[in-house]
Motif scaffolding. Sequence first.
Motif, PDB file in Angstrom:
ATOM      1  N   GLY A 169       0.850  -1.191   0.000  1.00  0.00           N
ATOM      2  CA  GLY A 169       0.000   0.000   0.000  1.00  0.00           C
ATOM      3  C   GLY A 169       0.881   1.235   0.000  1.00  0.00           C
ATOM      4  N   TYR A 170       0.274   2.374  -0.348  1.00  0.00           N
ATOM      5  CA  TYR A 170       1.014   3.633  -0.267  1.00  0.00           C
ATOM      6  C   TYR A 170       0.908   4.193   1.144  1.00  0.00           C
ATOM      7  CZ  TYR A 170       1.166   4.128  -5.389  1.00  0.00           C
ATOM      8  OH  TYR A 170       1.398   3.967  -6.722  1.00  0.00           O
ATOM      9  N   VAL A 171       1.979   4.799   1.609  1.00  0.00           N
ATOM     10  CA  VAL A 171       1.896   5.599   2.830  1.00  0.00           C
ATOM     11  C   VAL A 171       2.545   6.954   2.554  1.00  0.00           C
ATOM     12  CG1 VAL A 171       1.888   3.633   4.423  1.00  0.00           C
ATOM     13  CG2 VAL A 171       4.068   4.666   3.759  1.00  0.00           C
ATOM     14  N   GLY A 172       2.156   7.946   3.344  1.00  0.00           N
ATOM     15  CA  GLY A 172       2.758   9.267   3.221  1.00  0.00           C
ATOM     16  C   GLY A 172       2.133  10.085   2.105  1.00  0.00           C
ATOM     17  N   ARG A 173       2.630  11.292   1.970  1.00  0.00           N
ATOM     18  CA  ARG A 173       2.040  12.251   1.027  1.00  0.00           C
ATOM     19  C   ARG A 173       3.157  12.960   0.275  1.00  0.00           C
ATOM     20  NH1 ARG A 173      -1.472  16.701   3.964  1.00  0.00           N
ATOM     21  NH2 ARG A 173       0.250  18.158   3.796  1.00  0.00           N
TER      22      ARG A 173
ATOM     23  N   GLY B  64      -2.233   4.071   5.306  1.00  0.00           N
ATOM     24  CA  GLY B  64      -2.261   4.964   4.142  1.00  0.00           C
ATOM     25  C   GLY B  64      -3.033   6.238   4.440  1.00  0.00           C
ATOM     26  N   SER B  67      -1.226   8.295   7.506  1.00  0.00           N
ATOM     27  CA  SER B  67       0.042   8.955   7.162  1.00  0.00           C
ATOM     28  C   SER B  67      -0.145  10.076   6.150  1.00  0.00           C
ATOM     29  CB  SER B  67       1.032   7.926   6.610  1.00  0.00           C
ATOM     30  OG  SER B  67       0.502   7.327   5.432  1.00  0.00           O
ATOM     31  N   PHE B  68      -1.374  10.256   5.671  1.00  0.00           N
ATOM     32  CA  PHE B  68      -1.611  11.264   4.625  1.00  0.00           C
ATOM     33  C   PHE B  68      -1.837  12.656   5.205  1.00  0.00           C
ATOM     34  CE2 PHE B  68      -4.007  13.694   1.546  1.00  0.00           C
ATOM     35  CZ  PHE B  68      -3.386  13.375   0.347  1.00  0.00           C
ATOM     36  N   SER B  70      -1.815  15.891   7.742  1.00  0.00           N
ATOM     37  CA  SER B  70      -0.854  16.539   8.643  1.00  0.00           C
ATOM     38  C   SER B  70      -1.280  16.507  10.106  1.00  0.00           C
ATOM     39  CB  SER B  70      -0.661  17.998   8.238  1.00  0.00           C
ATOM     40  OG  SER B  70      -0.081  18.082   6.976  1.00  0.00           O
TER      41      SER B  70
END
Lengths: 238, 607
Positions: A169-173, B64, B67-68, B70
């Motif tokens: 999966g994706y994490v972060g931005r 997901g 962590s997106f 803020s």
Amino acid sequence: MTGESFVFHIDGVAVTAKPGQTIMEAADAAGIYIPRLCDVEGLRHQGGCRVCTVKADGRSVSACTQPAAPDLKVENDTPARNRVRRDLVEMLFHEGNHLCPICEKSGNCELQAMAYRLEMTVATRFPYLEPCRELDASHPDIALDTNRCISCGRCIRASQDVDGKGVFGYVGRGIHRRVAVNGADLAHTDAAVTDHAMSAAVCPVGCIIRKDEGFRVPIGSRHFDHGLIGHEIEEKRE
Amino acid sequence: MIETAGVGAAQDLEIAEICARFGNDRHRMLDILLDVQEARRWISPASMDAIAAAVGLTRIAVEGVASFYSFLSLAPKGRVTIRLCDDIVDRFAGLDAVVAAFAEELGIAPGETSADGAFSLEYTPCIGMCDQVPAAMINEVVAVRLTKARAREIAQRLKAGIAPGEAVLPGFAELGVQERVRAQVENNIRQAGEVLLGPVMQDRGLQAAMAMEPGAIIDAVEASGLRGCGGAGFTTGRKWRFAAGTQADRRIVICNADEGEPGTFKDRVMLTERADLVFEGMTIAARAVGALEGIVYLRGEYRYLLDHLHAVLEERRARGVLGQGFDIRIQLGAGAYVCGEEGALISSCEGLPGEPKTRPPFPVTRGYLGFPTVVNNVETFAHVARLLDQGPGWFHAMGTERSHGTKLFSVSGDCERPGVYELPYGQKVRDLLALAGAEHAAAVQVGGPSGTMIGRDSFDRCLSFDDLATGGAIIVFSSQRNILEIVDYYMSFFVHESCGYCTPCRVGNVFLKKAIEKFRKGQASDEDITYLKELSGTIIETSRCGLGMTSPNPVLSSLENFPLVYAALTRPSKDGVKATFDIQSAIDGARGIAKRRSYIFDKDFSK
Ligand SMILES: Cc1cc2nc3c(=O)[nH]c(=O)nc-3n(C[C@H](O)[C@H](O)[C@H](O)COP(=O)(O)O)c2cc1C
Ligand code: SF4
Ligand code: SF4
Ligand code: SF4
Ligand code: FES
Ligand code: FES
């Protein structure tokens, strides 16, 4: 999909499409290659890499997600489109760490092959971001090196939609967005080397590495040593 | 999944209860995570496992989302989190001294959490208080017009264990819900216009709409010429017609109160002073398109308005003008500018990371949970209520040929009277600057970072869709300000706020920011100007959503309107060596290894 098929044009060539088909799907069937990295047959479209960007009636759209439409005029293989694509491929190279001579994927790698096809020959102007992400070698059969990841999401979709697992999966931005696994590390997921997500066709670059295969096929006899990326599609053209 | 079992089963009861409160519905993930964040001060791996189990998702899917945003944290935060707006406007108003005061009193630098877990200090982009900067959020409480002394005072009270509200405003606890809002934040309404901020009659637009067929409401909205106030300016009536014309069992009306564009704060004032009118407009829209569900997407920074808005909704229900079929819920955001983009906003309402959606399909045909969805700006809905009361002709007569009615402008920066101005479309920039006491402006950022930076030679341009289109932000800069510092900040904003889905915006904006840094260091050459333009072109052409399509605007519009700023900082390359190539730092490592200076590059051997 039902309905009458219709005709539109890519670089002046008449292409037949069925309602619901994307520009890329119709182009593939007609033997016209539109460069791509995140899209691959058998997986749902993501529209993230933007390498497939074409002009359709003057508007820039991603060919892998944009539905074909009757009488559309699509500009694909032109110097202007390919220059923009080269920029995108260079961005992906500079976002990660790519040292092809020591990479297991070299010769089978779609990013590398795309750079050849788009004639990425002169020195690039972009700065290097030089990420330093930990290698995950915890799994007995699979290693994961996301320093080469181009965020195509193919592993995510393959694991979720084909294997029914959701290992990735994706994490972060933003620039910190990256691929991660469903657990502390790969060994703590239900990943198996037999998963479709782990097969050579899914990860376009050298991130997902099957451990016992290393360099079994020598450099020089690998997939893209036999022809430019996209040649299989182009050979279909009458 | 092996590692979930057994971890603190007792502790997980609280998480299970939070999830149950939202029906263990994965679409309410953002609400769940916000509540867990508030209860635990972070989203721990064990919490993510517990949430995943409750809503039937994988842990990575939960991560997901967590962590997106803020305002969600994967590491423990302090019991009190102080978020200082670090926008360029706040910096020019003395942010540094305020930060220093907080840092000194609390013993932590920005980005840190104190060892005892009491405080976290952070920077955040514009919190919509641009007319009263420097500004900060202290948990959900807003503190404005900060000075060094005030920051010290607040920090000391917080350290003494006083709650954020009381620490910012002694007597806070005794205030009513609405009084608290007005005590925290000033309205600064400088010019009330005929449509929105002048006197309005309650429920009159809705009464008119109730007597009309849905199709006739859409006709009236279209005839008025009303265009969306969120920036893009799409004709509102046409948008509604698309949604109404799509076959569906459910339709949804969403009010976009994300107001994330730096320099924009007019929706904050509308939600404070005209919340009833906004909800009335939503109710009219619901009747027009046949929706039973309404959502207000309220940016996390406006959390301080939440109780007030709930009270207004409750009062409308009691009055019988809401909840009779159509009802509204408020979805709180969690710190992500991209969630103002309508597709990302819908993703966020669905409990997903705030990523824009692939278009087509467009929200009007397939939006929230796949149903036809109308998304409009706060101000747009308020206009709707007024034009149904006063008639589309009345609205149409104001403004210009293609921009009808009035518009709210948020004016901030170097001016005497920052605040909100309601003016008919078509005013000259110069006239608005005169009203705001900003005649000496040297540069104006119209429409925020994603808009256009203009200089004095453009002040006769008009604020309308025919010329300078804007969601309403007018940021004024005096001749004292460094244009490239502003551009650099705006690029850092876009880097911070890019969702990361597509290559050009995720990576290209980082490169653009680095290129501007090069100019600021005086290391750029003429070729770098070409580079800026070409890179900008690629980002604009290939980006997936409006964020990337507009993010190079600070660079391009400053290049166009302030070319001399760039020219003054470029230098021709000597001997074909790139200006960025710094021989001194390049040979520094070799000096260390050789333990001597270079015979070629270090001329002076005496030191
Ligand atoms: C990055 C980005 C941020 C946006 N932020 C907002 C916002 O905060 N508020 C808003 O109303 N529209 C915002 N928009 C525009 C919305 O996508 C959408 O066009 C708008 O809400 C439609 O409402 P309107 O027609 O009433 O203007 C944003 C668009 C983009 C691309
Ligand atoms: S992943 Fe591809 S481009 Fe990257 S180093 Fe390996 S072969 Fe080269
Ligand atoms: S690991 Fe490979 S397949 Fe997965 S997103 Fe990265 S590049 Fe794509
Ligand atoms: S343009 Fe930027 S914000 Fe929009 S989808 Fe691409 S990465 Fe996300
Ligand atoms: S192939 Fe279309 S965006 Fe990647
Ligand atoms: S609050 Fe700092 S610029 Fe808007």
